[in-house]
Write a protein that holds these residues in place. Structure first.
Motif, PDB file in Angstrom:
ATOM      1  N   TYR A 197      -8.051  63.752  76.285  1.00 46.49           N
ATOM      2  CA  TYR A 197      -8.149  62.536  76.037  1.00 46.49           C
ATOM      3  C   TYR A 197      -8.841  62.161  74.757  1.00 46.49           C
ATOM      4  CZ  TYR A 197      -8.887  57.420  76.768  1.00 46.49           C
ATOM      5  OH  TYR A 197      -9.114  56.243  76.566  1.00 46.49           O
ATOM      6  N   GLU A 198     -10.002  62.631  74.666  1.00 45.35           N
ATOM      7  CA  GLU A 198     -11.009  62.523  73.785  1.00 45.35           C
ATOM      8  C   GLU A 198     -10.482  62.896  72.427  1.00 45.35           C
ATOM      9  OE1 GLU A 198     -14.475  64.338  75.264  1.00 45.35           O
ATOM     10  OE2 GLU A 198     -15.037  62.404  76.624  1.00 45.35           O
ATOM     11  N   THR A 200      -7.308  63.385  71.495  1.00 42.80           N
ATOM     12  CA  THR A 200      -6.265  62.677  71.027  1.00 42.80           C
ATOM     13  C   THR A 200      -6.688  61.212  70.741  1.00 42.80           C
ATOM     14  OG1 THR A 200      -5.654  61.986  73.418  1.00 42.80           O
ATOM     15  CG2 THR A 200      -4.315  63.771  72.367  1.00 42.80           C
ATOM     16  N   ASP A 201      -7.680  60.528  71.260  1.00 47.02           N
ATOM     17  CA  ASP A 201      -8.387  59.413  70.803  1.00 47.02           C
ATOM     18  C   ASP A 201      -9.045  59.448  69.531  1.00 47.02           C
ATOM     19  OD1 ASP A 201      -9.248  56.861  70.947  1.00 47.02           O
ATOM     20  OD2 ASP A 201     -10.959  57.285  72.054  1.00 47.02           O
ATOM     21  N   SER A 202      -9.291  60.723  69.177  1.00 48.58           N
ATOM     22  CA  SER A 202      -9.989  60.779  67.878  1.00 48.58           C
ATOM     23  C   SER A 202      -8.990  60.999  66.723  1.00 48.58           C
ATOM     24  CB  SER A 202     -10.955  61.970  67.918  1.00 48.58           C
ATOM     25  OG  SER A 202     -10.028  63.227  67.916  1.00 48.58           O
ATOM     26  N   SER A 208      -9.917  52.329  68.958  1.00 45.57           N
ATOM     27  CA  SER A 208     -10.586  53.072  70.124  1.00 45.57           C
ATOM     28  C   SER A 208      -9.838  52.989  71.463  1.00 45.57           C
ATOM     29  CB  SER A 208     -11.978  52.190  70.314  1.00 45.57           C
ATOM     30  OG  SER A 208     -12.557  52.711  71.168  1.00 45.57           O
ATOM     31  N   GLY A 209     -10.123  53.899  72.351  1.00 42.18           N
ATOM     32  CA  GLY A 209      -9.664  53.755  73.753  1.00 42.18           C
ATOM     33  C   GLY A 209      -7.945  54.204  73.764  1.00 42.18           C
ATOM     34  N   ASP A 210      -7.509  54.796  72.783  1.00 40.08           N
ATOM     35  CA  ASP A 210      -5.946  55.287  72.924  1.00 40.08           C
ATOM     36  C   ASP A 210      -5.559  56.409  73.223  1.00 40.08           C
ATOM     37  OD1 ASP A 210      -6.799  56.044  70.622  1.00 40.08           O
ATOM     38  OD2 ASP A 210      -4.833  55.547  69.574  1.00 40.08           O
ATOM     39  N   GLY A 211      -6.761  57.196  73.977  1.00 40.98           N
ATOM     40  CA  GLY A 211      -6.320  58.634  74.172  1.00 40.98           C
ATOM     41  C   GLY A 211      -5.324  58.627  75.121  1.00 40.98           C
ATOM     42  N   LYS A 212      -4.744  60.114  75.330  1.00 42.39           N
ATOM     43  CA  LYS A 212      -3.520  60.354  75.937  1.00 42.39           C
ATOM     44  C   LYS A 212      -3.898  61.122  77.292  1.00 42.39           C
ATOM     45  CE  LYS A 212       0.422  61.049  74.207  1.00 42.39           C
ATOM     46  NZ  LYS A 212       1.384  61.534  73.385  1.00 42.39           N
ATOM     47  N   GLU A 445      -7.154  49.354  81.524  1.00 41.67           N
ATOM     48  CA  GLU A 445      -6.237  49.093  80.170  1.00 41.67           C
ATOM     49  C   GLU A 445      -6.750  47.765  79.528  1.00 41.67           C
ATOM     50  OE1 GLU A 445      -2.406  50.754  81.340  1.00 41.67           O
ATOM     51  OE2 GLU A 445      -2.819  52.792  80.472  1.00 41.67           O
TER      52      GLU A 445
END
Length: 488
Positions: A197-198, A200-202, A208-212, A445
């Protein structure tokens, strides 16, 4: 309440064998000159139905012709459709078809039908040597009658496996420094999912906050039943037909923090009907599901803008760190409707033929189901049947079966005993925590879209107070559904 000891498969099998001796010496009531016609209902579709129908046709042309048995098979659609058709037949609903001679059934449904007195006693038609050919726990699972006799004939079984999008996993693993060894435990999967998640967010630093999400699972009820069993707790403890619910807070907290918490944070996900659908849409990289689902693992990821091919990894389902090596035993067997000796005997003759090692493996090579005879559960036997029968087997299905055959050397398959209201109780396990997680994730979300950080958005949902609220609700819901007093 802590579970003590392993499955009592040997003792349970001994009881069934003792009953089975009563019917093994009977003379065949069949007459090839006056064949008996049998109907069988199932829920197979697509390639599974084609494979089953082909075996039925072969039986009719060979052993069936010799003995005087003719089998006709009918798919009822889904498992739910089949269960509805059976219940309508038993209740005599207007327009319902007559009860078939045989039908596919999971243990909970078979238990309901048995309570109605509508199932044949299969122990009357199976002797000691015949019963010993089958995996002990499969026979034991079918022992749902009050006197310990057999009602469910094991025909095809499954357990759970972890399937991974190898193509995207390798890119992520190389960048994040994780490995497949990290996925052997449930806690490891949770940690890797957070890393994914972190990571993919990067990839989108301006958003911000769009990790998978990394992982999901089918059959959350299995997560509860097997997860608790791995931790030493039998959540549904059935003795002499009486149910005790065991719901200790400490063990349930471990399940909560390794399913609900990562779901709310977006590390895990559940979007389509099945998690293999979520891999196909690129929403997940990995999932735990039935071995029979391996054939549905996608060959490509289909995004809105484009698609690309992917390879796969099949590996054992993760277990709790420090837990005992238990895996779920599932899959419908066949039950025989109570009728007359001729129809019951003929039905068992067909089921014995269908579960012979070669025939059962031929079905398993297409369906992903595990064979039920002891001799068939090996890679060597699988390879032999594939070569002799010149079968074309999906690599995914083959790798799945090979993985499980190897795992069965060190793990114990487990299925809880049947009990009244078992279906209702299982639905609580399946939906209570999942529905809450999906609902709370939607709220998180919404807060993320308002500019909140993940810690701020998810924080109120993952406190000890939040756990206590869920725990009390869960215990009450399960107690009402099962109609039993819990032991905490």
């Amino acid at each position: 309440m802590k579970k003590r000891g392993k499955l009592t498969g040997v003792a349970g099998l001994a009881v069934i064998i003792a009953f089975g001796l009563t019917g093994c010496g009977n003379k065949s009531p069949l007459d090839p000159a006056n064949p008996v016609s049998l109907t069988v209902w199932h829920y197979y579709n697509g390639s599974q139905q084609a494979a089953f129908d082909a075996l039925v046709e072969e039986f009719n042309d060979t052993v069936g012709r010799e003995k005087g048995i003719y089998v006709q098979s009918y798919s009822q659609g889904s498992v739910s459709d089949l269960e509805t058709a059976v219940r309508d037949s038993i209740s005599g609903k207007v327009g319902a078809a007559e009860m078939p001679d045989m039908f596919s059934s999971y243990a909970d449904t078979a238990y309901e039908v048995e309570q109605a007195g509508a199932l044949a006693n299969l122990s009357d038609y199976l002797g000691k040597e015949e019963l010993e050919k089958y995996v002990d726990s499969y026979i034991e699972e079918g022992c749902i009658a009050g006197d310990g006799t057999l009602r469910i004939f094991p025909t095809a079984k499954s357990t759970e496996i972890m399937m991974i999008n190898k193509t995207d996993w390798e890119t992520f693993a190389a960048a994040a420094g994780v490995s497949l060894d990290d996925l052997k435990t449930i806690e490891g999967v949770t940690a890797v999912a957070q890393t994914y998640y972190e990571w993919t967010d990067s990839q989108t630093p301006d958003i911000s906050g769009d990790g998978k999400a990394f992982y999901g699972r089918d059959a959350v009820a299995n997560y509860f039943i097997i997860g608790m069993h791995q931790l030493g707790v039998e959540i549904f403890q059935v003795e002499n037909g009486q149910l005790t619910l065991n719901m200790p807070k400490e063990e349930l907290h471990r399940l909560w923090e390794n399913y609900y918490v990562p779901m709310v944070k977006g590390y895990f996900g559940a979007y389509g009907s099945f998690r293999s659908d979520d891999v196909k849409t690129g929403d997940l990289l990995a999932y735990t599901g039935s071995t029979s689902s391996a054939m549905y693992f996608p060959s490509q990821v289909e995004l809105d803008e484009y698609s690309y091919p992917i390879e796969y990894i099949a590996m054992p389902a993760p277990i709790f760190e420090g837990g005992e090596r238990y895996a779920v035993q599932q899959g419908a067997g066949m039950v025989v409707s109570k009728s007359d000796e001729k129809h019951e005997y003929a039905s068992v003759e067909f089921l014995k033929w269908f579960t012979e090692a070669e025939n059962n493996l031929r079905f398993g090579c297409v369906s992903g189901y595990l064979p039920v005879c002891k001799e068939a559960n090996s890679v060597e036997k699988l390879d032999q049947v594939i070569e002799e029968q010149q079968l074309e087997v999906s690599p995914k299905t083959y790798d799945c079966l090979m993985t499980i055959f190897e795992e069965m050397k060190s793990m114990t398959l487990y299925a809880n005993k049947s009990f009244e209201n078992g279906s209702a109780a299982r639905k609580v396990l399946e939906y209570n925590l999942t529905d809450r997680a999906i609902q709370d994730r939607a709220s998180v979300e919404a807060l993320l879209q308002q500019g909140k950080s993940l810690e701020e958005a998810a924080g109120p949902y993952i406190t000890e107070t939040a756990f206590e609220e869920w725990y009390q609700d869960f215990c009450e819901a399960l107690n009402v559904a099962a109609g039993s007093s819990p032991v905490k």
